[in-house]
Design a protein around this motif. Structure first.
Motif, PDB file in Angstrom:
ATOM      1  N   GLY A  21       0.822  -1.220   0.000  1.00 15.18           N
ATOM      2  CA  GLY A  21       0.000   0.000   0.000  1.00 15.18           C
ATOM      3  C   GLY A  21       0.849   1.260   0.000  1.00 15.18           C
ATOM      4  N   GLN A  22       1.911   1.251   0.798  1.00 11.96           N
ATOM      5  CA  GLN A  22       2.786   2.441   0.845  1.00 11.96           C
ATOM      6  C   GLN A  22       3.488   2.654  -0.489  1.00 11.96           C
ATOM      7  N   ILE A  23       3.865   1.572  -1.161  1.00 15.93           N
ATOM      8  CA  ILE A  23       4.521   1.713  -2.464  1.00 15.93           C
ATOM      9  C   ILE A  23       3.501   2.156  -3.522  1.00 15.93           C
ATOM     10  N   TYR A  24       2.281   1.608  -3.467  1.00 18.35           N
ATOM     11  CA  TYR A  24       1.234   2.080  -4.396  1.00 18.35           C
ATOM     12  C   TYR A  24       0.991   3.585  -4.204  1.00 18.35           C
ATOM     13  N   GLN A  25       1.034   4.036  -2.958  1.00 17.23           N
ATOM     14  CA  GLN A  25       0.841   5.478  -2.695  1.00 17.23           C
ATOM     15  C   GLN A  25       1.922   6.303  -3.393  1.00 17.23           C
ATOM     16  N   ARG A  26       3.170   5.786  -3.395  1.00 17.61           N
ATOM     17  CA  ARG A  26       4.263   6.501  -4.086  1.00 17.61           C
ATOM     18  C   ARG A  26       3.961   6.609  -5.581  1.00 17.61           C
ATOM     19  N   PHE A  27       3.474   5.498  -6.166  1.00 13.42           N
ATOM     20  CA  PHE A  27       3.132   5.540  -7.601  1.00 13.42           C
ATOM     21  C   PHE A  27       2.072   6.623  -7.838  1.00 13.42           C
ATOM     22  N   GLU A  28       1.024   6.573  -7.040  1.00 14.33           N
ATOM     23  CA  GLU A  28      -0.098   7.507  -7.244  1.00 14.33           C
ATOM     24  C   GLU A  28       0.333   8.949  -6.991  1.00 14.33           C
ATOM     25  N   ASP A  29       1.139   9.178  -5.967  1.00 16.42           N
ATOM     26  CA  ASP A  29       1.594  10.540  -5.663  1.00 16.42           C
ATOM     27  C   ASP A  29       2.448  11.111  -6.795  1.00 16.42           C
ATOM     28  N   SER A  30       3.132  10.236  -7.545  1.00 17.25           N
ATOM     29  CA  SER A  30       3.987  10.719  -8.632  1.00 17.25           C
ATOM     30  C   SER A  30       3.209  10.889  -9.943  1.00 17.25           C
ATOM     31  N   GLY A  31       1.922  10.575  -9.911  1.00 18.62           N
ATOM     32  CA  GLY A  31       1.100  10.742 -11.116  1.00 18.62           C
ATOM     33  C   GLY A  31       0.990   9.491 -11.964  1.00 18.62           C
ATOM     34  N   LEU A  32       1.550   8.367 -11.483  1.00 17.89           N
ATOM     35  CA  LEU A  32       1.430   7.106 -12.213  1.00 17.89           C
ATOM     36  C   LEU A  32       0.129   6.420 -11.818  1.00 17.89           C
ATOM     37  N   LYS A  33      -0.551   5.868 -12.824  1.00 16.79           N
ATOM     38  CA  LYS A  33      -1.832   5.196 -12.607  1.00 16.79           C
ATOM     39  C   LYS A  33      -1.627   3.691 -12.736  1.00 16.79           C
ATOM     40  N   ILE A  34      -2.189   2.914 -11.811  1.00 18.75           N
ATOM     41  CA  ILE A  34      -2.114   1.447 -11.885  1.00 18.75           C
ATOM     42  C   ILE A  34      -3.256   0.994 -12.794  1.00 18.75           C
ATOM     43  N   THR A  68      11.771 -15.950  -6.321  1.00 21.59           N
ATOM     44  CA  THR A  68      10.812 -17.038  -6.099  1.00 21.59           C
ATOM     45  C   THR A  68      10.621 -17.340  -4.608  1.00 21.59           C
ATOM     46  N   SER A  69      11.176 -16.486  -3.740  1.00 19.08           N
ATOM     47  CA  SER A  69      11.144 -16.771  -2.299  1.00 19.08           C
ATOM     48  C   SER A  69       9.800 -16.454  -1.652  1.00 19.08           C
ATOM     49  N   GLY A  70       8.901 -15.820  -2.389  1.00 14.07           N
ATOM     50  CA  GLY A  70       7.576 -15.477  -1.871  1.00 14.07           C
ATOM     51  C   GLY A  70       6.802 -14.765  -2.954  1.00 14.07           C
ATOM     52  N   PRO A  71       5.536 -14.453  -2.693  1.00 14.50           N
ATOM     53  CA  PRO A  71       4.737 -13.800  -3.733  1.00 14.50           C
ATOM     54  C   PRO A  71       5.263 -12.410  -4.087  1.00 14.50           C
ATOM     55  N   VAL A  72       5.013 -12.041  -5.337  1.00 18.91           N
ATOM     56  CA  VAL A  72       5.319 -10.687  -5.807  1.00 18.91           C
ATOM     57  C   VAL A  72       4.019 -10.027  -6.251  1.00 18.91           C
ATOM     58  N   MET A  73       4.015  -8.712  -6.292  1.00 19.71           N
ATOM     59  CA  MET A  73       2.871  -7.946  -6.790  1.00 19.71           C
ATOM     60  C   MET A  73       3.322  -7.281  -8.091  1.00 19.71           C
ATOM     61  N   ILE A  74       2.622  -7.611  -9.169  1.00 20.38           N
ATOM     62  CA  ILE A  74       3.044  -7.163 -10.505  1.00 20.38           C
ATOM     63  C   ILE A  74       2.005  -6.170 -11.018  1.00 20.38           C
ATOM     64  N   GLN A  75       2.468  -5.006 -11.511  1.00 23.41           N
ATOM     65  CA  GLN A  75       1.511  -4.023 -12.019  1.00 23.41           C
ATOM     66  C   GLN A  75       2.041  -3.304 -13.252  1.00 23.41           C
ATOM     67  N   VAL A  76       1.079  -2.853 -14.049  1.00 25.65           N
ATOM     68  CA  VAL A  76       1.373  -1.983 -15.181  1.00 25.65           C
ATOM     69  C   VAL A  76       1.035  -0.564 -14.735  1.00 25.65           C
ATOM     70  N   LEU A  77       2.025   0.322 -14.867  1.00 26.75           N
ATOM     71  CA  LEU A  77       1.847   1.728 -14.504  1.00 26.75           C
ATOM     72  C   LEU A  77       1.778   2.554 -15.778  1.00 26.75           C
ATOM     73  N   GLU A  78       0.895   3.542 -15.769  1.00 24.60           N
ATOM     74  CA  GLU A  78       0.711   4.392 -16.952  1.00 24.60           C
ATOM     75  C   GLU A  78       0.803   5.857 -16.557  1.00 24.60           C
ATOM     76  N   GLY A  79       1.441   6.634 -17.420  1.00 23.46           N
ATOM     77  CA  GLY A  79       1.510   8.074 -17.187  1.00 23.46           C
ATOM     78  C   GLY A  79       2.516   8.725 -18.110  1.00 23.46           C
ATOM     79  N   ASP A  80       2.651  10.042 -17.993  1.00 27.93           N
ATOM     80  CA  ASP A  80       3.650  10.752 -18.783  1.00 27.93           C
ATOM     81  C   ASP A  80       5.039  10.254 -18.397  1.00 27.93           C
ATOM     82  N   ASP A  81       5.823   9.839 -19.380  1.00 26.90           N
ATOM     83  CA  ASP A  81       7.188   9.354 -19.136  1.00 26.90           C
ATOM     84  C   ASP A  81       7.228   8.315 -18.007  1.00 26.90           C
TER      85      ASP A  81
END
Ligand code: RTP
Ligand code: MG
Length: 139
Positions: A21-34, A68-81
Motif C-alpha cells: 500500500g505504501q509503495i502504491y501510494q508513491r506511484f499515485e503521488d507521482s502521477g502514475l496510474k495502476i 521465487t522466495s515469496g509472492p510478488v505484486m506485478i503491475q502496469v503503470l501508466e503516465g507521462d514518461d
C-alpha cells in the motif's frame, strides 16, 4: 511528454514487509496510474525467463532464488514518461546508493532484496508487460 506504460514488480521482500500500500501510494503521488495488477508466486522458470538478460551474470542464481522466495505484486503503470518516472521514484539498484525519499532508500535492505523492479526502456517495458499480462487483461 508522452504517455507510456511500464512494468513494475513489488518484490518478495517488500510484499513480506507489508508495504504494498505504501509503495502504491508513491506511484499515485507521482502521477502514475495502476492500470493492471496481479499477485503471483513466480515459478523458477518464470523468474529465469523474466531475468533472462542476466542469465550469464554471477548474481543470476541468487536473483532467481530471491524472486521465487515469496509472492510478488506485478503491475502496469501508466503516465507521462512512466518508464523514467518509475525508475526515478524507485532509486538506485543498490539501496545504499539510492537517493533519500526513493522507494529503495526507504524500503529496501540490500542490492539483492531491493523492493521493486521497473522496466528500463520502451522495448523492455513492452516485452515485460506482455510477459505477465495477456491482451484481455489490459485496456
Ligand atoms: P530491476 O531489473 O530488478 O528493476 O533492477 P535494476 O534494473 O535496477 O538492476 P539490473 O541491473 O537490471 O539487475 C537486476 C537485479 O539483479 C540484482 N543485482 N545484483 N550483486 C550485484 O551486483 C547485482 N547487480 C544486480 C538486483 O537485485 C537487481 O535489482
Ligand atoms: Mg533491470
Amino acid at each position: 511528454m508522452s504517455k507510456e506504460r511500464t512494468l513494475s514488480i513489488i518484490k518478495p521482500d517488500a510484499v513480506a514487509k507489508n508495504v504494498i500500500g505504501q509503495i502504491y501510494q508513491r506511484f499515485e503521488d507521482s502521477g502514475l496510474k495502476i492500470v493492471a495488477a496481479k499477485m503471483k508466486q513466480l515459478s523458477q522458470a518464470e523468474a529465469e525467463g523474466f531475468y533472462a538478460v542476466h542469465s550469464e551474470r554471477p548474481f543470476f542464481g541468487d536473483l532467481v532464488s530471491f524472486m521465487t522466495s515469496g509472492p510478488v505484486m506485478i503491475q502496469v503503470l501508466e503516465g507521462d514518461d512512466a518508464i523514467t518516472k518509475n525508475r526515478d521514484i524507485m532509486g538506485a539498484t543498490n539501496p545504499k546508493e539510492a537517493a533519500a525519499g526513493t522507494i529503495r532508500a526507504d524500503f529496501a535492505e540490500s542490492i539483492d532484496a531491493n523492493a521493486v523492479h521497473g522496466s528500463d526502456a520502451p522495448e523492455t517495458a513492452a516485452q515485460e508487460i506482455a510477459y505477465f499480462f495477456s491482451s484481455i487483461e489490459l485496456n
